[in-house]
Every structure is written in C-alpha cells, then in structure tokens.
Design a protein around this motif. Structure first.
Motif, short mmCIF file in Angstrom:
data_model
loop_
_atom_site.label_atom_id
_atom_site.label_comp_id
_atom_site.label_asym_id
_atom_site.label_seq_id
_atom_site.Cartn_x
_atom_site.Cartn_y
_atom_site.Cartn_z
N ALA A 34 0.67 -1.21 0.11
CA ALA A 34 -0.01 -0.07 -0.04
C ALA A 34 0.89 1.44 -0.15
O ALA A 34 2.03 1.18 0.37
CB ALA A 34 -0.92 0.28 1.27
N ALA A 35 0.28 2.25 -0.56
CA ALA A 35 1.08 3.50 -0.51
C ALA A 35 0.92 4.17 0.92
O ALA A 35 0.30 3.91 1.77
CB ALA A 35 0.22 4.59 -1.65
N ARG A 36 2.16 4.96 1.11
CA ARG A 36 2.33 5.66 2.38
C ARG A 36 1.38 6.57 2.54
O ARG A 36 0.69 7.24 1.61
CB ARG A 36 3.72 6.38 2.46
N PRO A 37 0.87 7.13 3.78
CA PRO A 37 -0.14 8.10 3.98
C PRO A 37 0.25 9.45 3.79
O PRO A 37 1.62 9.54 3.97
CB PRO A 37 -0.60 7.85 5.71
N PRO A 38 -0.27 10.31 3.40
CA PRO A 38 0.09 11.67 3.05
C PRO A 38 0.89 12.10 4.36
O PRO A 38 0.34 12.10 5.67
CB PRO A 38 -0.88 12.42 2.78
N ARG A 39 2.02 13.04 4.23
CA ARG A 39 2.53 13.76 5.25
C ARG A 39 2.56 15.20 5.13
O ARG A 39 2.20 15.61 3.94
CB ARG A 39 4.14 13.43 5.17
#
Length: 128
Positions: A34-39
């Motif tokens: 899965a893609a990383r959550p936005p920072r």
C-alpha cells in the motif's frame, strides 16, 4: 561399482536447501504494497518588509490568499520568522478549538470572539 543415484539425490537435496526449496531470488520485493499516507510539509516564502508589524500583515495576507486558491493548505500552521532565524517563528492565526472541533481562523492574539473559517462561521468565546 556403487550406485551413484543416492549420492546425486543427496547433492540435489542440499542444493535445494541452500536455495530454500524454490527458484526465487534471495532479495524479495517491498513488504508494504500500500502507498504511504500523506505527510505534512512546509514551504518557506521569503519577502521584504520594513518592520515586523508590516511583515506580519503581509504574511497573513499571503496565507489567506493562498488558502483561497488552495483549500487543502493548513493555514493554522502558518508562521512568520525572520529569514535568518527560523527558530523564532511566531504563529499567524489563533487556532483556538471551538465547540464543534473547528479552529479559529482569526489572526493570533485577536480581541473578542473566536470565529470559525468561512463567511458566517460560528463565533464562540468571550467577546467584547
């Protein structure tokens, strides 16, 4: 003469054990598919002003204008500092939390009621 089949089976078994019993590479792919959550990131914009009070007014105007153009910006996190002293950053907006969880969108240290963002936003607190 000895039967070499048993020795060959042992050799093949040992090689299979070294390979882990499979024909895959030793280095696997990434574990997280899965893609990383936005920072959150910060942009530092430089501008010239005659004095700190003027710089604060300009910074508030720039932040509010950018907030109108790009609503995903977190205006509550906007801060102002001298260009050579980022450690002396001062927040630009109040950010007080209201009864419904919204944050005050007025300038920092403002007098009177707190106001939620947007036209006709809810007001709360001790007013004048």
């Amino acid at each position: 003469m000895r039967d070499e089949r048993a020795a060959e089976r042992r050799r093949q078994g040992a090689l299979a054990g070294l390979r882990g019993g499979r024909e895959q590479p030793l280095i696997g792919g990434p574990r997280r598919a899965a893609a990383r959550p936005p920072r959150f990131f910060t942009v530092h914009l430089g501008f010239a002003a005659a004095e700190p009070a003027v710089a604060r007014e300009l910074a508030v105007a720039y932040a509010e204008a950018l907030g109108l153009l790009r609503p995903e910006l977190a205006l509550g996190a906007a801060a102002l500092s001298p260009a050579d002293a980022w450690h002396r950053a001062e927040r630009l907006f109040c950010g007080a939390v209201g009864p419904d969880g919204e944050r005050c969108a007025d300038v920092a240290d403002h007098p009177g009621f707190h106001h939620a963002p947007g036209p006709g936003g809810l007001g709360w607190g001790d007013g004048d």
